[in-house]
Design an enzyme around this catalytic site. Structure first.
Site, PDB file in Angstrom:
ATOM      1  CG  ASN A  75      -1.690   1.256   1.424  1.00 45.94           C
ATOM      2  OD1 ASN A  75      -1.815   2.052   0.496  1.00 45.94           O
ATOM      3  ND2 ASN A  75      -2.227   1.455   2.622  1.00 45.94           N
ATOM      4  CD1 TRP A  76       3.986   1.365  -2.491  1.00 44.88           C
ATOM      5  CD2 TRP A  76       4.119   2.473  -4.435  1.00 44.88           C
ATOM      6  NE1 TRP A  76       5.018   0.814  -3.219  1.00 44.88           N
ATOM      7  CE2 TRP A  76       5.123   1.462  -4.417  1.00 44.88           C
ATOM      8  CE3 TRP A  76       4.013   3.277  -5.565  1.00 44.88           C
ATOM      9  CZ2 TRP A  76       6.008   1.259  -5.475  1.00 44.88           C
ATOM     10  CZ3 TRP A  76       4.897   3.075  -6.618  1.00 44.88           C
ATOM     11  CH2 TRP A  76       5.889   2.088  -6.575  1.00 44.88           C
ATOM     12  CE  LYS A  77       0.351   3.447   4.874  1.00 43.04           C
ATOM     13  NZ  LYS A  77       0.164   3.627   6.284  1.00 43.04           N
TER      14      LYS A  77
ATOM     15  CG  HIS B  46      -5.741   2.017   5.345  1.00 45.76           C
ATOM     16  ND1 HIS B  46      -5.275   2.880   6.292  1.00 45.76           N
ATOM     17  CD2 HIS B  46      -4.723   1.151   5.088  1.00 45.76           C
ATOM     18  CE1 HIS B  46      -4.021   2.562   6.604  1.00 45.76           C
ATOM     19  NE2 HIS B  46      -3.666   1.512   5.875  1.00 45.76           N
TER      20      HIS B  46
ATOM     21  CD  GLU C 121      -2.765   5.540   6.902  1.00 46.35           C
ATOM     22  OE1 GLU C 121      -2.763   5.561   5.657  1.00 46.35           O
ATOM     23  OE2 GLU C 121      -1.817   5.073   7.570  1.00 46.35           O
TER      24      GLU C 121
ATOM     25  CD  GLU D 192      -3.598  -2.515   7.460  1.00 45.23           C
ATOM     26  OE1 GLU D 192      -2.518  -2.783   6.949  1.00 45.23           O
ATOM     27  OE2 GLU D 192      -4.217  -1.459   7.248  1.00 45.23           O
TER      28      GLU D 192
ATOM     29  N   GLY E 229       2.492   1.994  10.682  1.00 47.36           N
ATOM     30  CA  GLY E 229       3.481   3.049  10.491  1.00 47.36           C
ATOM     31  C   GLY E 229       4.215   3.446  11.756  1.00 47.36           C
TER      32      GLY E 229
ATOM     33  CB  SER F 174       5.168  -2.061  12.001  1.00 53.03           C
ATOM     34  OG  SER F 174       4.764  -0.723  12.243  1.00 53.03           O
TER      35      SER F 174
ATOM     36  N   GLY G 144       2.738  -1.275   4.274  1.00 55.00           N
ATOM     37  CA  GLY G 144       2.832   0.130   3.889  1.00 55.00           C
ATOM     38  C   GLY G 144       4.269   0.529   3.604  1.00 55.00           C
ATOM     39  N   GLY G 145       4.942   1.086   4.604  1.00 53.27           N
ATOM     40  CA  GLY G 145       6.270   1.657   4.416  1.00 53.27           C
ATOM     41  C   GLY G 145       7.259   0.731   3.730  1.00 53.27           C
TER      42      GLY G 145
HETATM   43  C1  PEP Z   1      -0.719   0.059   5.900  1.00 53.84           C
HETATM   44  O1  PEP Z   1      -0.583   1.113   5.318  1.00 53.84           O
HETATM   45  O2  PEP Z   1      -1.719  -0.599   5.701  1.00 53.84           O
HETATM   46  C2  PEP Z   1       0.341  -0.389   6.793  1.00 53.84           C
HETATM   47  C3  PEP Z   1       0.203  -1.523   7.412  1.00 53.84           C
HETATM   48  O3  PEP Z   1       1.446   0.453   6.929  1.00 53.84           O
HETATM   49  P1  PEP Z   1       2.853   0.057   7.594  1.00 53.84           P
HETATM   50  O4  PEP Z   1       3.285  -1.272   7.014  1.00 53.84           O
HETATM   51  O5  PEP Z   1       3.767   1.159   7.214  1.00 53.84           O
HETATM   52  O6  PEP Z   1       2.636  -0.068   9.064  1.00 53.84           O
END
Ligand code: PEP
Length: 256
Positions: free
Chosen positions: A10-12, A93, A95, A169, A175, A214, A235-236
């Site tokens: 997920n590049w957000k 999500h 966010e 999640e 993050g 994470s 994500g990251g």
């Molecule tokens: C996400 O964006 O869904 C996520 C899990 O981010 P991260 O891996 O950076 O925690």
């Protein structure tokens, strides 16, 4: 093979055409691990370009509107995602639930529209730290599963075909570098599976439950081999091929 592990980046709100090389490198890795379903959800602006640049992995959106078209400035419909080359969409999500006030009811409407448009869906659920500390993680997440997953006549085929997934999640793990303990992940995935079976019957075994929060090269093997974990939403660590490849390899039980 709906039950092969599913690893989704997920590049957000990150990514420009300068990152196409990363997408190509991730796609090459996806080609080396055919037993893992790999996908990337870039921002809307990059879906078409990435679709044209890759062949082995899925490409998806990070949200869609629940209506097909109309006066909704700035929004994108599920059929527009299909038109741009997407094959799935991430919905609900945390966010989006936080920044845009998305309710379970809205997420469900979006999920039903996405399935009707032919997209796979990944519906995100997860508790806040306050909810976990108050002992409410399981009931909060069970309520989100009940309220957010697509239902109705047309959903059976999508479920049976492995096009409906859930991402667990925990909000406090996204993050933050703080990953959930494996026993907690196992317990939450078991609770989520129970709710999915209650909704869809035995077909619900075809719904993959991904862990997100994470995930990185160091913890992926432990998380992905945990009971009831069918993949990861990342994500990251999905922003560069160097960081994402070891996670794909862990899902394929191999070296990067
Ligand atoms: C996400 O964006 O869904 C996520 C899990 O981010 P991260 O891996 O950076 O925690």
């Amino acid at each position: 093979m709906p039950n092969r592990p599913y690893v989704v980046g997920n590049w957000k709100m990150n990514g420009s055409r300068a990152m196409l090389a990363e997408a190509r490198a991730i796609d090459r890795a996806a080609g080396r691990y055919p037993d893992v379903q790999v996908a990337l959800a870039p921002p809307f602006t990059m879906i078409g370009a990435i679709r044209e640049a890759v062949s082995a992995m899925g490409v998806g959106g990070q949200d869609c509107h629940f209506q097909a078209k109309g006066a909704h400035t700035g929004d994108v419909s599920a059929s527009m995602l299909v038109d741009s080359g997407a094959d799935f969409v991430i919905l609900g999500h945390s966010e989006r639930r936080k920044d845009h006030g998305e309710s379970d009811q809205l997420v469900r409407a979006k999920a039903e529209a996405a399935v009707a448009a032919g997209l796979g869906v990944i519906v995100c659920v997860g508790e806040t730290l306050e909810e976990r500390d108050a002992g409410g993680a399981e009931s909060v997440v069970s309520g989100q599963v009940d309220g957010s997953l697509p239902q109705g006549e047309n959903i059976g085929d999508a479920v049976a075909g492995g096009r409906v997934s859930v991402a667990y999640e925990p909000v406090w793990a996204i993050g933050t570098g703080r990953v959930a303990d494996v026993p907690d992940v196992v317990a939450m995935h078991a609770a989520i599976r129970a709710r999915i079976i209650a909704l869809y019957g035995e077909n619900g075994q075809k719904v993959r439950i991904l862990y997100g929060g994470s995930v990185n090269a160091g913890n992926a093997a432990d998380l992905l081999s945990a009971a009831g974990v069918d993949g990861a939403l990342v994500g990251g660590a999905s922003l560069t091929a160097d960081a994402f490849l070891p996670i794909i390899a862990a899902a394929g039980n191999g070296e990067a």
